[in-house]
Scaffold this motif. Structure first.
Motif, mmCIF file in Angstrom:
data_model
loop_
_atom_site.group_PDB
_atom_site.id
_atom_site.type_symbol
_atom_site.label_atom_id
_atom_site.label_comp_id
_atom_site.label_asym_id
_atom_site.label_seq_id
_atom_site.Cartn_x
_atom_site.Cartn_y
_atom_site.Cartn_z
ATOM 1 N N ARG A 62 -2.767 -6.903 10.887
ATOM 2 C CA ARG A 62 -4.059 -6.744 10.441
ATOM 3 C C ARG A 62 -4.288 -5.463 9.632
ATOM 4 N N GLU A 63 -3.404 -4.448 10.022
ATOM 5 C CA GLU A 63 -3.447 -3.051 9.299
ATOM 6 C C GLU A 63 -2.978 -3.027 8.243
ATOM 7 N N THR A 64 -2.057 -4.128 8.026
ATOM 8 C CA THR A 64 -1.099 -4.121 6.832
ATOM 9 C C THR A 64 -1.751 -5.148 5.717
ATOM 10 N N TYR A 65 -2.342 -5.952 6.027
ATOM 11 C CA TYR A 65 -2.929 -7.129 5.242
ATOM 12 C C TYR A 65 -4.405 -7.192 5.250
ATOM 13 N N GLU A 66 -5.170 -6.934 4.102
ATOM 14 C CA GLU A 66 -6.512 -7.264 4.072
ATOM 15 C C GLU A 66 -7.001 -8.625 4.384
ATOM 16 N N GLY A 67 -5.976 -9.559 4.069
ATOM 17 C CA GLY A 67 -6.598 -10.940 4.228
ATOM 18 C C GLY A 67 -6.164 -11.621 5.614
ATOM 19 N N ILE A 68 -5.870 -10.625 6.658
ATOM 20 C CA ILE A 68 -5.427 -11.026 7.819
ATOM 21 C C ILE A 68 -6.504 -10.371 9.007
ATOM 22 N N ILE A 69 -7.477 -11.008 9.774
ATOM 23 C CA ILE A 69 -8.480 -10.556 10.415
ATOM 24 C C ILE A 69 -8.061 -10.967 12.021
ATOM 25 N N PRO A 70 -8.697 -10.393 13.096
ATOM 26 C CA PRO A 70 -8.809 -10.988 14.293
ATOM 27 C C PRO A 70 -9.257 -12.381 14.235
ATOM 28 N N GLY A 71 -8.445 -13.193 15.134
ATOM 29 C CA GLY A 71 -8.747 -14.787 14.977
ATOM 30 C C GLY A 71 -10.297 -15.000 15.338
ATOM 31 N N TRP A 79 -4.497 -13.845 18.637
ATOM 32 C CA TRP A 79 -4.685 -14.896 17.405
ATOM 33 C C TRP A 79 -5.128 -13.868 16.171
ATOM 34 N N ASN A 80 -4.652 -14.440 15.051
ATOM 35 C CA ASN A 80 -5.192 -13.940 13.805
ATOM 36 C C ASN A 80 -5.720 -14.975 12.819
ATOM 37 N N SER A 81 -6.650 -14.627 12.110
ATOM 38 C CA SER A 81 -6.999 -15.588 11.153
ATOM 39 C C SER A 81 -6.769 -14.987 9.661
ATOM 40 N N ILE A 82 -6.099 -15.842 8.768
ATOM 41 C CA ILE A 82 -5.704 -15.470 7.445
ATOM 42 C C ILE A 82 -6.597 -16.314 6.512
ATOM 43 N N TYR A 83 -7.191 -15.364 5.604
ATOM 44 C CA TYR A 83 -7.786 -16.242 4.392
ATOM 45 C C TYR A 83 -7.023 -16.874 3.426
ATOM 46 N N PHE A 84 -7.480 -18.189 3.114
ATOM 47 C CA PHE A 84 -6.804 -18.788 2.287
ATOM 48 C C PHE A 84 -6.687 -18.238 1.013
ATOM 49 N N ASP A 85 -7.707 -17.540 0.613
ATOM 50 C CA ASP A 85 -7.904 -16.869 -0.920
ATOM 51 C C ASP A 85 -7.008 -15.507 -0.838
ATOM 52 N N SER A 86 -6.320 -15.252 0.324
ATOM 53 C CA SER A 86 -5.602 -13.874 0.153
ATOM 54 C C SER A 86 -4.589 -14.120 -0.634
#
Length: 119
Positions: A62-71, A79-86
């Motif tokens: 989460r700290e490294t990639y803007e497109g990854i957020i807490p689940g 759990w992490n959620s990852i935006y498809f548009d990242s």
């Protein structure tokens, strides 16, 4: 990220199954009856894939990639959620899917693990 490629990857994992949760409007992927990935949208309608992750790694991602957020709608520690548009590659996300799958598989009983392996 290509949703179709990631769906195919999820289903390629040993013993993986898929269902659709209409209430959540989400595709879910399981092993041994336990979910390891979910594809849906967040509250704003942005498509996400949600994956289980070892807690310290989850925070680092989460700290490294803007497109990854807490689940989204999940335990934020695990759990992490990852935006498809990242701008993350399918290959990178496949590694995260594999990590999620392995975390879930390792928590299954030995009996269930052996059933999956022998299928």
């Amino acid at each position: 990220m290509n949703k179709g490629n990631l769906q195919d990857y999820c289903l390629s994992l040993l013993g993986a199954t898929h269902d659709y949760q209409p209430e959540w409007q989400a595709d879910r992927y399981h092993v041994g009856g336990r979910m390891f990935a979910m594809m849906g949208t967040d509250a704003t309608g942005r498509p996400v894939i949600t994956l289980k992750c070892e807690p310290s790694r989850a925070e680092e991602l989460r700290e490294t990639y803007e497109g990854i957020i807490p689940g989204y709608y999940m335990n934020k520690t695990h759990w992490n959620s990852i935006y498809f548009d990242s701008n993350l590659s399918d290959e990178f996300v496949e590694k995260l899917i594999q990590h999620s799958y392995e975390l879930i598989f390792s928590k299954l009983t030995k009996k269930v693990q052996n059933q999956i392996i022998s299928e």
